[in-house]
Design a protein around this motif. Structure first.
Motif, PDB file in Angstrom:
ATOM      1  N   VAL A  12       1.173  -1.038   0.202  1.00 25.93           N
ATOM      2  CA  VAL A  12       0.049   0.243   0.326  1.00 25.93           C
ATOM      3  C   VAL A  12       0.700   1.125  -0.039  1.00 25.93           C
ATOM      4  O   VAL A  12       2.094   0.809   0.021  1.00 25.93           O
ATOM      5  CB  VAL A  12      -0.815   0.065   0.964  1.00 25.93           C
ATOM      6  CG1 VAL A  12      -0.240   0.482   2.832  1.00 25.93           C
ATOM      7  CG2 VAL A  12      -1.932   0.855   0.622  1.00 25.93           C
ATOM      8  N   SER A  13       0.719   2.493  -0.304  1.00 26.10           N
ATOM      9  CA  SER A  13       1.244   3.812  -0.628  1.00 26.10           C
ATOM     10  C   SER A  13       1.083   4.174   0.768  1.00 26.10           C
ATOM     11  O   SER A  13      -0.788   4.619   1.144  1.00 26.10           O
ATOM     12  CB  SER A  13       0.823   4.691  -1.922  1.00 26.10           C
ATOM     13  OG  SER A  13       1.607   5.463  -1.757  1.00 26.10           O
ATOM     14  N   PHE A  14       1.926   4.613   0.872  1.00 28.32           N
ATOM     15  CA  PHE A  14       1.267   5.507   2.430  1.00 28.32           C
ATOM     16  C   PHE A  14       3.049   6.986   2.107  1.00 28.32           C
ATOM     17  O   PHE A  14       3.659   6.378   2.534  1.00 28.32           O
ATOM     18  CB  PHE A  14       1.450   5.052   3.710  1.00 28.32           C
ATOM     19  CG  PHE A  14       1.103   5.317   5.292  1.00 28.32           C
ATOM     20  CD1 PHE A  14      -0.174   5.557   5.462  1.00 28.32           C
ATOM     21  CD2 PHE A  14       2.105   6.028   6.402  1.00 28.32           C
ATOM     22  CE1 PHE A  14      -0.382   6.164   6.892  1.00 28.32           C
ATOM     23  CE2 PHE A  14       1.357   6.660   7.247  1.00 28.32           C
ATOM     24  CZ  PHE A  14      -0.379   6.840   7.993  1.00 28.32           C
ATOM     25  N   CYS A  15       2.480   7.972   2.646  1.00 30.69           N
ATOM     26  CA  CYS A  15       3.271   9.534   2.642  1.00 30.69           C
ATOM     27  C   CYS A  15       4.427   9.043   1.492  1.00 30.69           C
ATOM     28  O   CYS A  15       5.282   8.875   1.574  1.00 30.69           O
ATOM     29  CB  CYS A  15       4.344   9.532   4.668  1.00 30.69           C
ATOM     30  SG  CYS A  15       2.942   9.876   5.835  1.00 30.69           S
ATOM     31  N   GLY A  16       3.957   8.445   0.508  1.00 29.40           N
ATOM     32  CA  GLY A  16       4.367   8.532  -0.537  1.00 29.40           C
ATOM     33  C   GLY A  16       5.842   7.686  -0.131  1.00 29.40           C
ATOM     34  O   GLY A  16       6.582   7.148  -1.606  1.00 29.40           O
ATOM     35  N   LEU A  17       5.594   6.608   0.304  1.00 27.50           N
ATOM     36  CA  LEU A  17       6.423   5.607   0.632  1.00 27.50           C
ATOM     37  C   LEU A  17       5.448   3.723   0.623  1.00 27.50           C
ATOM     38  O   LEU A  17       4.573   3.784   0.374  1.00 27.50           O
ATOM     39  CB  LEU A  17       6.704   4.890   1.798  1.00 27.50           C
ATOM     40  CG  LEU A  17       6.932   6.227   2.478  1.00 27.50           C
ATOM     41  CD1 LEU A  17       7.795   5.990   3.914  1.00 27.50           C
ATOM     42  CD2 LEU A  17       8.793   6.608   1.766  1.00 27.50           C
ATOM     43  N   ALA A  18       5.786   2.595  -0.667  1.00 29.04           N
ATOM     44  CA  ALA A  18       5.317   1.446  -0.803  1.00 29.04           C
ATOM     45  C   ALA A  18       5.440   0.549   0.930  1.00 29.04           C
ATOM     46  O   ALA A  18       6.644   0.577   0.751  1.00 29.04           O
ATOM     47  CB  ALA A  18       6.613   0.921  -1.710  1.00 29.04           C
ATOM     48  N   ILE A  19       4.804   0.126   1.149  1.00 29.74           N
ATOM     49  CA  ILE A  19       4.463  -0.218   2.621  1.00 29.74           C
ATOM     50  C   ILE A  19       3.982  -1.561   2.130  1.00 29.74           C
ATOM     51  O   ILE A  19       3.119  -1.646   1.749  1.00 29.74           O
ATOM     52  CB  ILE A  19       3.722   0.352   3.621  1.00 29.74           C
ATOM     53  CG1 ILE A  19       4.076   1.331   3.675  1.00 29.74           C
ATOM     54  CG2 ILE A  19       3.632  -0.094   4.905  1.00 29.74           C
ATOM     55  CD1 ILE A  19       5.193   2.465   4.769  1.00 29.74           C
ATOM     56  N   ARG A  20       4.870  -2.801   2.560  1.00 32.65           N
ATOM     57  CA  ARG A  20       4.541  -4.084   2.872  1.00 32.65           C
ATOM     58  C   ARG A  20       3.574  -4.303   3.873  1.00 32.65           C
ATOM     59  O   ARG A  20       3.548  -3.470   4.564  1.00 32.65           O
ATOM     60  CB  ARG A  20       5.845  -4.917   3.022  1.00 32.65           C
ATOM     61  CG  ARG A  20       4.715  -6.419   3.224  1.00 32.65           C
ATOM     62  CD  ARG A  20       6.174  -6.765   3.203  1.00 32.65           C
ATOM     63  NE  ARG A  20       6.345  -8.528   3.866  1.00 32.65           N
ATOM     64  CZ  ARG A  20       7.060  -9.661   3.913  1.00 32.65           C
ATOM     65  NH1 ARG A  20       8.557  -9.402   3.514  1.00 32.65           N
ATOM     66  NH2 ARG A  20       7.076 -10.539   4.222  1.00 32.65           N
ATOM     67  N   VAL A  21       2.611  -4.959   2.965  1.00 35.05           N
ATOM     68  CA  VAL A  21       1.161  -5.631   4.359  1.00 35.05           C
ATOM     69  C   VAL A  21       1.061  -6.709   4.089  1.00 35.05           C
ATOM     70  O   VAL A  21       0.331  -7.526   3.041  1.00 35.05           O
ATOM     71  CB  VAL A  21      -0.351  -4.934   3.252  1.00 35.05           C
ATOM     72  CG1 VAL A  21      -1.029  -5.020   4.669  1.00 35.05           C
ATOM     73  CG2 VAL A  21       0.143  -3.545   3.572  1.00 35.05           C
ATOM     74  N   ASP A  22       1.417  -7.737   5.062  1.00 32.15           N
ATOM     75  CA  ASP A  22       1.218  -9.294   4.585  1.00 32.15           C
ATOM     76  C   ASP A  22      -0.132  -9.285   5.800  1.00 32.15           C
ATOM     77  O   ASP A  22      -1.019  -8.397   6.070  1.00 32.15           O
ATOM     78  CB  ASP A  22       2.030  -9.664   5.608  1.00 32.15           C
ATOM     79  CG  ASP A  22       3.214  -9.286   5.596  1.00 32.15           C
ATOM     80  OD1 ASP A  22       3.801  -9.234   4.854  1.00 32.15           O
ATOM     81  OD2 ASP A  22       4.316 -10.233   6.568  1.00 32.15           O
ATOM     82  N   SER A  23      -1.124 -10.148   5.196  1.00 34.47           N
ATOM     83  CA  SER A  23      -2.353 -11.106   4.888  1.00 34.47           C
ATOM     84  C   SER A  23      -2.290 -11.273   6.830  1.00 34.47           C
ATOM     85  O   SER A  23      -1.841 -11.546   7.093  1.00 34.47           O
ATOM     86  CB  SER A  23      -2.567 -12.089   4.480  1.00 34.47           C
ATOM     87  OG  SER A  23      -4.182 -12.514   4.909  1.00 34.47           O
ATOM     88  N   GLN A  31      -6.188   8.459   5.314  1.00 38.36           N
ATOM     89  CA  GLN A  31      -6.827   9.254   6.713  1.00 38.36           C
ATOM     90  C   GLN A  31      -5.410   8.865   7.327  1.00 38.36           C
ATOM     91  O   GLN A  31      -5.630  10.313   8.560  1.00 38.36           O
ATOM     92  CB  GLN A  31      -7.622   8.533   7.071  1.00 38.36           C
ATOM     93  CG  GLN A  31      -9.090   9.059   5.929  1.00 38.36           C
ATOM     94  CD  GLN A  31      -9.741   7.536   5.727  1.00 38.36           C
ATOM     95  OE1 GLN A  31      -8.510   6.659   5.397  1.00 38.36           O
ATOM     96  NE2 GLN A  31     -10.205   7.276   5.138  1.00 38.36           N
ATOM     97  N   SER A  32      -4.267   9.026   7.893  1.00 38.02           N
ATOM     98  CA  SER A  32      -3.390   8.660   8.542  1.00 38.02           C
ATOM     99  C   SER A  32      -1.965   9.437   8.443  1.00 38.02           C
ATOM    100  O   SER A  32      -1.217   9.621   9.677  1.00 38.02           O
ATOM    101  CB  SER A  32      -3.213   7.288   9.694  1.00 38.02           C
ATOM    102  OG  SER A  32      -3.894   6.334   9.673  1.00 38.02           O
ATOM    103  N   GLU A  33      -2.657   9.495   7.450  1.00 34.14           N
ATOM    104  CA  GLU A  33      -1.289  10.264   6.201  1.00 34.14           C
ATOM    105  C   GLU A  33      -0.926  11.951   7.472  1.00 34.14           C
ATOM    106  O   GLU A  33       0.226  12.155   7.232  1.00 34.14           O
ATOM    107  CB  GLU A  33      -1.294  10.276   5.158  1.00 34.14           C
ATOM    108  CG  GLU A  33      -1.115   9.301   5.032  1.00 34.14           C
ATOM    109  CD  GLU A  33      -0.919   9.570   2.970  1.00 34.14           C
ATOM    110  OE1 GLU A  33      -0.853  10.759   2.653  1.00 34.14           O
ATOM    111  OE2 GLU A  33      -0.644   8.071   2.188  1.00 34.14           O
ATOM    112  N   PRO A  34      -2.263  12.369   8.161  1.00 33.48           N
ATOM    113  CA  PRO A  34      -1.725  13.720   8.403  1.00 33.48           C
ATOM    114  C   PRO A  34      -0.730  13.600   9.794  1.00 33.48           C
ATOM    115  O   PRO A  34      -0.075  14.799   9.931  1.00 33.48           O
ATOM    116  CB  PRO A  34      -2.549  14.755   8.313  1.00 33.48           C
ATOM    117  CG  PRO A  34      -3.752  13.473   6.583  1.00 33.48           C
ATOM    118  CD  PRO A  34      -3.467  12.696   6.515  1.00 33.48           C
TER     119      PRO A  34
END
Length: 258
Positions: A60-71, A79-82
């Motif tokens: 997932v993209s978060f604050c411009g970063l690619a974040i790994r998301v495991d099942s 909404q948490s970015e700010p």
């Protein structure tokens, strides 16, 4: 089933199934399948059950970063970015930050990226989340809030930030389908009025924050008002309610003065 090179038809399928961001999701699914028609069919089938998109694509993209998301791990929301960006602003270049209920480590990873000289540590009670955050490069400890963190951090932390569970228990059934069906209530349930864990964080943060350190927590509704007495009693000042572009409450920011 739409062909891999036909995201428009796939977007129509997703939109008809009730997915709001159908075009964006279609592009992500097509990219994830990388031309494999059978894989695309499998991915779309999973999404149509309501399984979170990030679990399917693994990122997932978060604050411009690619974040790994495991099942099985809480999916960070835009909404948490700010809140994360504000935490970056409050964190000195060589400071110390704690990210509570880190999940994938998205907030911690944001702090690490934009304040590379700072030390950022995180915690989560879910072993799957701890493994995922660790895979994202986060220094993460398994346990309840501050309990597993090194004692050497006490009175030295510049920023405590957290997206802790804050949904009132009676409102859990109102969560959207992919949340209520697939994600654990552990990531959401904040007790009767949603402040049970928030109040614990207020109390326990006072032991770890240095004087002048910042506390930033995501919350909603009337919870900021419900916490005002606790904040004052515990020595927090300069309390600011964080709102989004629609004037909806999204969090609080406070400074600990002891």
């Amino acid at each position: 089933m739409p062909l891999p090179n036909d995201p428009e038809a796939l977007a129509t399928l997703l939109a008809d199934a009730g997915f709001v961001a159908a075009e964006d999701e279609a592009r992500e699914l097509v990219a994830c399948a990388a031309g494999d028609v059978e894989l695309l069919a499998s991915l779309v089938g999973r999404r149509l059950t309501g399984e979170p998109l990030a679990w399917i694509t693994g990122t997932v993209s978060f604050c411009g970063l690619a974040i790994r998301v495991d099942s099985g791990v809480y999916v960070p929301r835009w909404q948490s970015e700010p809140l994360a960006r504000r935490a970056v602003e409050r964190l000195p270049t060589n400071g110390v930050a704690v990210d509570l209920c880190t999940g994938t480590g998205a907030v911690a990873k944001t702090l690490m990226t934009y304040r590379p000289g700072a030390r950022v540590v995180a915690s989560d009670v879910d072993e799957r989340a701890v493994a995922c955050a660790s895979a994202n490069g986060v220094e993460v400890y398994c346990g309840d809030l501050f309990a597993p963190l090194p004692r050497t951090l006490e009175a030295r932390v510049d920023v405590v930030v957290g997206v802790v569970p804050y949904v009132p228990t009676p409102e859990l059934p109102l969560l959207q389908r992919d949340t209520s069906t697939f994600e654990s209530p552990l990531a959401y349930d904040g007790g009767a009025d949603g402040t049970r864990i928030l109040r614990r964080v207020l109390t326990e943060s006072a032991r770890f924050l240095r004087r002048g350190g910042a506390l930033l927590l995501e919350l909603g509704g009337e919870q900021a008002d419900l916490l005002r007495d606790d904040l004052a009693r515990l020595g927090y000042v300069d309390v600011t309610v964080l709102v989004d572009e629609n004037a909806d409450v999204r969090g609080i920011e406070a400074t600990w003065q002891g």
